[in-house]
Design a protein around this motif. Structure first.
Motif, mmCIF file in Angstrom:
data_model
loop_
_atom_site.group_PDB
_atom_site.id
_atom_site.type_symbol
_atom_site.label_atom_id
_atom_site.label_comp_id
_atom_site.label_asym_id
_atom_site.label_seq_id
_atom_site.Cartn_x
_atom_site.Cartn_y
_atom_site.Cartn_z
ATOM 1 N N ARG A 118 -16.740 -6.611 -12.975
ATOM 2 C CA ARG A 118 -15.862 -5.491 -12.571
ATOM 3 C C ARG A 118 -15.358 -4.680 -13.768
ATOM 4 O O ARG A 118 -15.494 -3.468 -13.786
ATOM 5 C CB ARG A 118 -14.662 -6.041 -11.784
ATOM 6 N N SER A 119 -14.777 -5.365 -14.743
ATOM 7 C CA SER A 119 -14.223 -4.643 -15.892
ATOM 8 C C SER A 119 -15.356 -4.220 -16.836
ATOM 9 O O SER A 119 -16.497 -4.634 -16.659
ATOM 10 C CB SER A 119 -13.219 -5.523 -16.643
ATOM 11 N N LEU A 146 -24.434 -9.445 -6.334
ATOM 12 C CA LEU A 146 -23.365 -9.618 -5.352
ATOM 13 C C LEU A 146 -22.092 -9.881 -6.137
ATOM 14 O O LEU A 146 -21.983 -10.871 -6.872
ATOM 15 C CB LEU A 146 -23.684 -10.804 -4.424
ATOM 16 N N THR A 147 -21.121 -8.970 -6.023
ATOM 17 C CA THR A 147 -19.883 -9.093 -6.789
ATOM 18 C C THR A 147 -18.712 -8.588 -5.948
ATOM 19 O O THR A 147 -18.845 -8.406 -4.734
ATOM 20 C CB THR A 147 -20.002 -8.344 -8.131
ATOM 21 N N SER A 148 -17.551 -8.379 -6.584
ATOM 22 C CA SER A 148 -16.385 -7.873 -5.847
ATOM 23 C C SER A 148 -15.888 -6.582 -6.487
ATOM 24 O O SER A 148 -16.238 -6.270 -7.624
ATOM 25 C CB SER A 148 -15.268 -8.920 -5.841
ATOM 26 N N LYS A 149 -15.088 -5.840 -5.743
ATOM 27 C CA LYS A 149 -14.530 -4.571 -6.252
ATOM 28 C C LYS A 149 -13.196 -4.837 -6.925
ATOM 29 O O LYS A 149 -12.492 -5.779 -6.586
ATOM 30 C CB LYS A 149 -14.312 -3.598 -5.092
ATOM 31 N N ASP A 150 -12.865 -3.956 -7.853
ATOM 32 C CA ASP A 150 -11.563 -4.023 -8.512
ATOM 33 C C ASP A 150 -10.884 -2.686 -8.277
ATOM 34 O O ASP A 150 -11.421 -1.639 -8.625
ATOM 35 C CB ASP A 150 -11.782 -4.259 -10.019
ATOM 36 N N SER A 151 -9.717 -2.716 -7.667
ATOM 37 C CA SER A 151 -9.031 -1.457 -7.320
ATOM 38 C C SER A 151 -8.767 -0.592 -8.558
ATOM 39 O O SER A 151 -8.798 0.630 -8.494
ATOM 40 C CB SER A 151 -7.711 -1.749 -6.597
ATOM 41 N N LYS A 152 -8.561 -1.255 -9.720
ATOM 42 C CA LYS A 152 -8.268 -0.493 -10.945
ATOM 43 C C LYS A 152 -9.522 0.198 -11.486
ATOM 44 O O LYS A 152 -9.449 1.321 -11.990
ATOM 45 C CB LYS A 152 -7.721 -1.433 -12.040
#
Length: 242
Positions: A118-119, A146-152
Motif C-alpha cells: 500500500r505505502s 491480491l492486497t488491501s486499500k489504504d485510505s491515505k
C-alpha cells in the motif's frame, strides 16, 4: 584464493545447507561448486591432482543426484517443506537469494497475496519482485496481486499499479490487481507449484540508515526484520489458479 578452494567453499556451504535440510539451496551450491571443479580438471596437467578432483566430483555429483531424487519424491508425495529463518539485522536475503532458484521458464503466472502493498516503499518492494520475475521467467504471462486499500494512499496506490501495469505490458505480462479487506495470508504462488510463504510478506527489509549507504539499492546488503520463510510445493496449484 585459488579456483579449487573457491569450489570447496561453495561445496562446504552446500553441505551445511544439506545438513539443515535446505535441499534446493544445497543443490544450487553443489552444482556451482561442481562446475568449477570440472573446469579445473580440464586445465589441470598433474595427473594425481586430476585423479583427486575427479574423485571429489564423483562424490558430490552422487550427493547432488540423491538430493534431486529426494526433492522429486517429496514433491510427488506433497511433503516438500523447506524453511529459512531470517534473523533480525541479518543481510543476504534479497528476493533473488531467497527464492530465485524457483523462478524459471516453467513459471507462466504468479499470484502474490499480501495485504500490505500500500505505502510507497511497500509498492516499491512489489516492483522489485516484478523486475525479478520478468528477468527470470521467460514464459511469464501474468502476475496477480491480491492486497488491501489504504485510505491515505489509495489514489497514489492505484496510480503506481497503473504505471507498473502499462510497463509490464511491454514485456507481454498482464498485471491483475484485486483488493480484499479480509486478507491475512502472505504468500507467493508460482504456476509451477512452488509456494513461498513469508511471515512478514514482502516488507521484511529495514529502512536504510540514509540514502547513501550500502543496501540502498542492493537488497542483499539491506538489513532485515526477523521473519520465517516457508517453501512448499503443491501439485494442485494449476487447478486452484489456472
Amino acid at each position: 584464493m585459488n579456483i579449487e578452494s573457491a569450489a570447496i567453499n561453495i561445496i562446504k556451504r552446500g553441505v551445511e545447507l544439506d545438513t539443515k535440510k535446505r535441499y534446493t539451496e544445497a543443490l544450487v551450491c553443489y552444482q556451482e561448486g561442481l562446475q568449477i571443479l570440472v573446469d579445473k580438471i580440464k586445465s589441470e596437467n598433474d595427473e594425481s591432482v586430476r585423479s583427486y578432483l575427479r574423485k571429489k566430483v564423483e562424490e558430490y555429483m552422487n550427493r547432488a543426484e540423491a538430493i534431486k531424487k529426494l526433492i522429486l519424491q517429496q514433491k510427488e508425495a506433497g511433503q516438500f517443506h523447506e524453511q529459512v529463518h531470517i534473523e533480525n539485522n541479518s543481510t543476504g536475503h534479497s528476493y533473488k537469494t531467497l527464492f530465485g532458484r524457483f523462478l524459471d521458464d516453467e513459471v507462466h503466472y504468479v499470484v502474490v497475496e499480501d495485504p500490505y502493498i500500500r505505502s510507497f516503499h511497500q509498492c516499491q518492494n512489489f516492483l522489485r519482485l516484478c523486475e525479478l520475475l520478468v528477468r527470470s521467467c521467460s514464459n511469464l504471462r501474468h502476475i496477480e496481486l491480491l492486497t488491501s486499500k489504504d485510505s491515505k494512499s489509495e489514489t497514489d496506490q492505484r496510480q503506481w499499479f497503473s504505471n507498473l501495469a502499462n510497463d509490464l505490458l511491454r514485456y507481454r505480462v498482464k498485471l491483475i490487481v484485486k483488493y480484499s479487506e479480509t486478507l491475512h495470508d502472505r504468500q507467493i504462488t508460482l504456476s509451477s507449484g512452488w509456494i513461498i510463504k513469508i511471515g512478514r510478506g514482502l516488507d521484511f527489509f529495514k529502512a536504510p540508515e540514509n540514502k547513501f549507504c550500502l543496501g540502498m539499492y542492493d537488497m542483499d546488503l539491506r538489513q532485515c526484520h526477523e521473519t520465517t520463510v516457508d517453501i512448499v510445493h503443491s501439485k494442485n496449484v494449476k487447478q486452484s489458479y489456472g
